[in-house]
Scaffold this active site. Structure first.
Site, PDB file in Angstrom:
ATOM      1  N   GLU A  96       0.829  -1.215   0.000  1.00  0.00           N
ATOM      2  CA  GLU A  96       0.000   0.000   0.000  1.00  0.00           C
ATOM      3  C   GLU A  96       0.857   1.255   0.000  1.00  0.00           C
ATOM      4  O   GLU A  96       0.483   2.266  -0.607  1.00  0.00           O
ATOM      5  CB  GLU A  96      -0.939  -0.009   1.214  1.00  0.00           C
ATOM      6  CG  GLU A  96      -1.896  -1.201   1.268  1.00  0.00           C
ATOM      7  CD  GLU A  96      -2.737  -1.322   0.026  1.00  0.00           C
ATOM      8  OE1 GLU A  96      -3.023  -0.298  -0.614  1.00  0.00           O
ATOM      9  OE2 GLU A  96      -3.087  -2.462  -0.329  1.00  0.00           O
ATOM     10  N   ASP A 113      -5.185  -5.632  -8.599  1.00  0.00           N
ATOM     11  CA  ASP A 113      -4.402  -4.634  -9.337  1.00  0.00           C
ATOM     12  C   ASP A 113      -4.186  -5.079 -10.780  1.00  0.00           C
ATOM     13  O   ASP A 113      -4.312  -4.286 -11.723  1.00  0.00           O
ATOM     14  CB  ASP A 113      -3.046  -4.416  -8.658  1.00  0.00           C
ATOM     15  CG  ASP A 113      -3.183  -3.805  -7.276  1.00  0.00           C
ATOM     16  OD1 ASP A 113      -4.245  -3.207  -7.005  1.00  0.00           O
ATOM     17  OD2 ASP A 113      -2.247  -3.921  -6.472  1.00  0.00           O
TER      18      ASP A 113
END
Length: 658
Positions: free
Chosen positions: A461, A535
């Site tokens: 992150e 992703d």
């Protein structure tokens, strides 16, 4: 003078399905009384014949009925098989639970009869059972014999009512009325409280439908200039944008009969019912004109015909569509009947349905912009107990891409969160938590991660956040968290900018930011994990859109293979060489941005480590933490709050006026 008072022919009574029930009941009663009576000539005998049968030991039981003067005789099983008694065995159909007697006779003097049969039984040492003190209630026997038929008819009527889905009498009340329309009628007797004041944000769509309502109220205003009433208007837009709500507002504003139903209401298990219901619907609308017909989810019956020629399951739906096309093009413009319809799949509707003369107008109901979201928030915030000074502009800014239904759900979720925390009013933080809850899902703090897993998620992150901070066209970052929500183990929250077009540089920066998480794992741990599945799905979808839909790739060129209606089927609209080129270009875009993210994170390794350590420590960090660690964002244009920006705009306007 001609006599116009001609005698009218008497009206024939209308057919009622209950007539069948009555006729069946009478027939069954007659059959029970006359078909299974105990007075059959084959069963009548004389007392002398009875005495002989009794002596032979063929009598199992006999009953003396005092109030009628008759004796009912029942033979043994062995006696019934004898040739001389075959005619006494009853073969008539009967619902009665009691056995019918084999013989019946009148005994005459009861005293003499009793002396005779007792002496015969004693002399022959018989085991015959008898009842010499019995009386029968003829009325109760009749009712008992009719009870099964009454129950049978009651069950039949009940099944008919259940099949028709309503009580008897009205349209659709019996199975014979199954072809009647199921539309719900709103008229002067049914008050609809929803008006255009309750519909916020849809200004363009409201103008279109307001004109239709005005035409129904004041048709002379338009017809005096030669204008004709539009026959239909199609509300098109994503789910939750307010199409059905807009139709309810039309019902509340028009003050004319309003027929509301869904496209699936025309579909039934019986063949031909859909077309019949369409005919009945338009017949009712013509009788009550001026009127409005609203068909929600019209794609249930309005799909393009001939798409699935291999299957015969579409015949009924196509018949219904054909009848709808005929009705919409069949009634005259002076009948003042308008058809409103709503769908979020306008691309699959039949072309004949969309042509002028049927649905003359297509009203697009899109997702609300910033100003419209502010108006929608003001509507849904009215019933909530909120803190003083709650910034509606801030809430509208935090919810890009939300539909009207999403905003309604957000306000309700914020109230639930505030109640869960025992608050007296809903505040700003409750709304932010509700946004997280709706977008990301429920927090899963019960998940126990190992130290290594938590570190991997934190760097992943932090990689997203660091890359987005230093790219010009990336969306502004709001917060980063490693608390799992829904299926995600962590998340970086962005605030997308309101834009109607997207340039190539924005696409590439967004792909680079998305690959930043996997790039950070590669740099820190020198290997990658499965945590980047979402992703990879995201970047593949965007790269594919750039190459195949928007024509943003130089090698593939200015061409699109976008096929919303699915007309190409299983055949690719390009050659094998082009397919190979498309695959290579999609892969090249993703890999190029992945290398770009690696280079950026290598140069920012120190701040990447600090950001990951802060995440491990706090689990959730906000924009202030990022500014402290990464410095001021070079391309930030949203550092000021929306309310402060509005104040500056107002001040600048005042200065210009002065």
């Amino acid at each position: 003078m001609a006599n116009n008072n001609k005698p009218q022919a008497p009206k024939k009574p209308k057919f009622n399905p209950y007539w069948i029930s009555g006729a069946l009941l009478i027939a069954l009663i007659a059959f029970q009384i006359f078909g299974t009576g105990d007075t059959n000539d084959n069963k009548k005998i004389t007392p002398i014949e009875f005495y002989q049968i009794l002596k032979d030991g063929d009598v199992k039981q006999f009953d003396v009925i005092k109030n009628t003067g008759f004796v009912k005789v029942y033979l043994t099983d062995a006696a019934e098989k004898l040739e001389k008694h075959k005619k006494s065995v009853s073969n008539n159909f009967s619902f009665s639970a009691t056995k019918t007697p084999n013989y019946i006779f009148q005994y005459g003097s009861l005293e003499n009869f009793e002396d005779k049969y007792t002496s015969i039984i004693d002399e022959n040492n018989l085991n015959t059972v008898y009842d010499n003190d019995r009386e029968e209630n003829l009325l109760s026997d009749l009712l008992f014999s009719l009870l099964p038929f009454i129950l049978l008819i009651a069950v039949w009527i009940f099944i008919m009512r259940r099949m028709s889905g309503g009580a008897g009498g009205g349209a659709g009340g019996q199975i014979f009325n199954i072809g009647k329309s199921k539309a719900k009628l709103f008229d002067e007797n049914t008050k609809v409280k929803t008006t255009f004041k309750d519909v916020a944000g849809l200004e363009g769509a409201k103008e279109e439908v307001q004109e239709i309502v005005d035409f129904l109220k004041n048709p002379e205003k338009y017809t005096s200039l030669g204008g004709k009433i539009p026959k239909g208007a199609l509300l098109v837009g994503p789910p939750g944008t307010g199409k059905t709500l807009l139709a309810k507002a039309v019902a509340g504003e028009a003050k004319v009969p309003f027929f509301s139903l869904s496209g699936s209401d025309f579909v039934e298990m019986f063949v031909g019912v859909g077309a019949s219901r369409v005919r009945d619907l338009f017949k009712q609308a013509k009788e009550k004109s001026p009127a409005i017909i609203f068909i929600d989810e019209i794609d249930a019956i309005g799909r393009a015909r001939g798409k699935n020629a291999m299957s015969g399951s579409n015949d009924e739906r196509e018949n219904t569509l054909n009848q709808l096309l005929t009705e919409m093009d069949g009634f005259g413009t002076n009948t003042n009947v308008i058809v409103l319809a709503a769908t979020n799949r306008a691309d699959i509707l039949d072309k004949a349905l969309m042509r002028a003369g049927r649905f003359d107008r297509q009203i697009h109901v899109d997702l609300p912009n910033l100003t419209e979201r502010r108006a929608i928030f003001e509507v849904h915030l009215r019933p909530l107990k909120k803190v003083d000074g709650l910034e509606v502009d801030f809430l509208a800014k935090q919810t890009p891409g939300f539909s009207g239904a999403d905003i309604a759900n957000l306000c309700n979720e914020a109230a639930l969160i505030a109640a869960r925390n025992n608050k007296k009013a809903v505040d700003k933080q409750d709304f932010l938590d509700a946004v997280d809850r709706i977008i990301g899902g429920l927090e899963k703090r019960s998940n126990l991660f190992s130290v290594e897993e938590k570190k991997t998620i934190a760097y992943h992150e932090a990689g997203h956040a660091t890359v987005s901070w230093f790219l010009e066209h990336a969306d502004p970052l709001v917060k980063v968290t490693i608390v799992p929500r829904g299926r995600s183990l962590g998340a970086a929250w962005y605030l997308p900018q309101e834009a109607f077009i997207t340039r190539t540089s924005k696409f590439l920066d967004e792909i680079c930011v998305t690959m930043g998480g996997r790039a950070a794992e590669k740099i820190i741990f020198n290997e990658i994990s499965t945590g980047a599945l979402s992703d990879l799905e995201n970047v593949t979808k965007k790269a594919k859109a750039m190459v195949m839909i928007y024509g943003l790739n130089e090698k593939v060129g200015n061409i699109t293979y976008y096929d919303p209606a699915g007309e190409s089927g299983f055949v690719k609209p390009y050659s094998e060489n082009t397919a190979e080129l498309i695959d290579n270009e999609i892969k090249n875009i993703v890999e190029t941005q992945y290398q770009r993210a690696l280079e950026l994170l290598e140069s920012k390794r120190d701040v990447l480590d600090k950001l990951a350590e802060r995440l491990i420590e706090r689990e959730v960090i906000f924009k202030d933490d990022l500014e402290e660690i990464l410095g001021k964002r070079p391309f930030d244009t949203t550092s000021e709050k929306p309310s402060e920006l509005l104040k500056k705009e107002n001040n600048s306007k005042k200065e210009e006026e002065e």
